[in-house]
Design an enzyme around this catalytic site. Structure first.
Site, PDB file in Angstrom:
ATOM      1  N   LYS A 187      -7.278 -25.676 -31.542  1.00 25.96           N
ATOM      2  CA  LYS A 187      -6.965 -25.965 -30.165  1.00 25.96           C
ATOM      3  C   LYS A 187      -6.105 -27.379 -30.081  1.00 25.96           C
ATOM      4  O   LYS A 187      -6.662 -28.281 -30.799  1.00 25.96           O
ATOM      5  CB  LYS A 187      -8.037 -25.913 -29.058  1.00 25.96           C
ATOM      6  N   ASN A 238      -0.969 -17.121 -14.693  1.00 24.05           N
ATOM      7  CA  ASN A 238      -0.324 -16.138 -15.511  1.00 24.05           C
ATOM      8  C   ASN A 238      -1.560 -15.229 -15.806  1.00 24.05           C
ATOM      9  O   ASN A 238      -1.326 -13.791 -15.549  1.00 24.05           O
ATOM     10  CB  ASN A 238       0.082 -16.856 -16.830  1.00 24.05           C
TER      11      ASN A 238
END
Length: 446
Positions: free
Chosen positions: A133, A251
């Site tokens: 990440k 989204n």
């Protein structure tokens, strides 16, 4: 399976466990570590060194990124890249541009946690990747960075992490407030730094014209919808007419809502950063989205009632989709939940203290590492397509993703029944088991 690892426990491990015991539950890395230890308990893994190996990132890079702003001044940004585990394949995980309330130090813990969850996410849907990440402490939405400033920041970050990323090492992707444009700029920067070698596989989430995959834009939400469909079968819930609440209207939530609508469900509540609403007669995601685009928020949608976040989460419905940020469902909120299924489209939306409460209420939770794994499934498929130079149709990509996610759900649900545990612990247990199996095959070297 037999666990053969015999790692040496570092002296600071006891301090880590003490910290884990007393730390505030809002620390995302503490939550992620607790989930790993819970899975180890179920698997009978007693080796403290192995537990620490599974919990801690392999590498945590923190960089400063100097950027010349449009007004001629120099501004220093802080960026991170956490590489959690690569026993099953290259590191994989998004890059977010965000400014959490806890500041830079909180973001570091957050990135470590998110990289951990990516490891388990890849394992549960059985794609050969590990967890990573990245993040930059900046909010381009509120700070209104110009396109030029944003590009200089993106390319500066790509340069700083270029030595540790690559198609066979670490493959980033978009996340909060990053898009295909930033991914293309990172790809271009990496390619130029490596002798102009075309390297589409260094990053995923690219535009179609730059080697992206069909279905990538809907991946997370579509994957959540697939999970809910399987959960509905288990709960014997007819999705036709089922009431759905979407927390967050980004989204993941919007596409989850759209695909659940196609399965017959009705949207009765939504929220965004400016407020939450309940819609008594339901409404189509398309119409709510049109209102948000026009007014800048879902609040004020015709026929809706503005409510608090807690009122939205605890309203009566069949399916709740937490699709905002982490730490949304506390133990107190869990006591008031009135849903039958929770599909965690967001990362870490439920605090550990809430899980036993939810389980006792017989609410089926599809944990984040499974519910929002559609993104990493499609990212994996994009990476495969980049590497072989051949691209599939939307239906082919979506079909391959559905197969992985459906199998992941069934495997986890079977384990939850076998051990009489909730789905989060079952999912984590299955994922940890798969990573440990790879670790034991490889051993330790050097």
């Amino acid at each position: 399976m037999k666990y053969v690892a015999n790692l040496t426990c570092e002296p600071n491990l006891n301090i880590l466990f003490m910290f884990m015991k007393y730390v505030v539950s809002a620390d995302p890395f503490a939550n992620a570590t607790k989930q790993v230890n819970d899975a180890c308990d179920i698997l009978g893994i007693k080796d403290k060194g192995l537990r620490e190996y599974l919990a801690m990132p392999n590498k945590m890079l923190r960089v400063k990124i100097p950027v010349k702003m449009d007004n001629g001044t120099i501004r220093i940004f802080t960026g991170f890249r956490s590489q959690h585990n690569n026993d099953r394949g290259p590191y994989k995980g998004g890059i977010r541009y965000f400014d959490p309330k806890g500041g830079v130090e909180y973001m570091e813990r957050e990135v470590m946690a998110l990289s951990s969850w990516m490891t388990w996410k890849c394992a549960i849907v059985d794609v050969p990747l590990g967890g990573g990440k990245g993040a930059i402490y900046v909010n381009p939405k509120t700070e209104k960075l110009s396109d030029g400033e944003l590009e200089r920041l993106t390319r500066g970050f790509a340069y700083k992490i270029s030595e540790i990323i690559g198609p066979e090492k670490d493959i980033p992707a978009p996340d909060v407030y990053t898009t295909g444009r930033e991914m293309t700029q990172i790809m271009d920067t990496f390619s130029k730094l490596n002798g102009n070698k075309h390297s589409p596989g260094v990053i995923t989430g690219k535009p179609i014209s730059m080697g992206g995959s069909l279905a990538r834009n809907v991946a997370t939400g579509l994957g959540t919808a697939y999970c809910v469909k399987e959960a509905a079968k288990v709960k014997k819930l007819n999705l036709k007419g089922a009431k759905v609440i979407l927390q967050g209207f980004g989204n993941a939530s919007t596409f989850a809502g759209e695909y659940l609508e196609k399965m017959g469900a009705k949207i009765v509540g939504v929220s965004d950063s400016k407020g939450s609403i309940l819609i008594s007669k339901s409404a189509k995601v398309e119409k709510i989205l049109a209102h948000k685009q026009k007014k800048g928020t879902v609040v004020g949608f015709p026929g809706s009632k503005k409510v608090t976040t807690e009122e939205l989460l605890t309203a009566k419905c069949d399916v709740l989709i937490p699709g905002a940020l982490e730490n949304q469902i506390t133990a107190d909120i869990a006591k008031k939940l009135q849903c039958k299924i929770i599909g965690e489209a967001a990362n870490g939306p439920t605090l550990p203290e809430a899980d036993p409460v939810i389980y006792k209420k017989n609410i089926l939770v599809i944990p984040d590492i499974l519910a929002n794994s559609g993104g990493v499934c499609i990212s994996y498929l994009e990476w495969v397509q980049n590497n072989m130079g051949y691209y599939w149709s939307f239906d082919e990509v979506a079909g391959k993703m559905e197969a992985n996610i459906t199998k992941g759900f069934k495997d986890a649900y079977s384990l939850s029944k076998q051990h009489k545990i909730d789905m989060r612990r079952a999912t984590m247990t299955l994922a940890v088991e798969r990573v440990v199996e790879a670790f034991n095959q490889k051993g330790i070297w050097p």
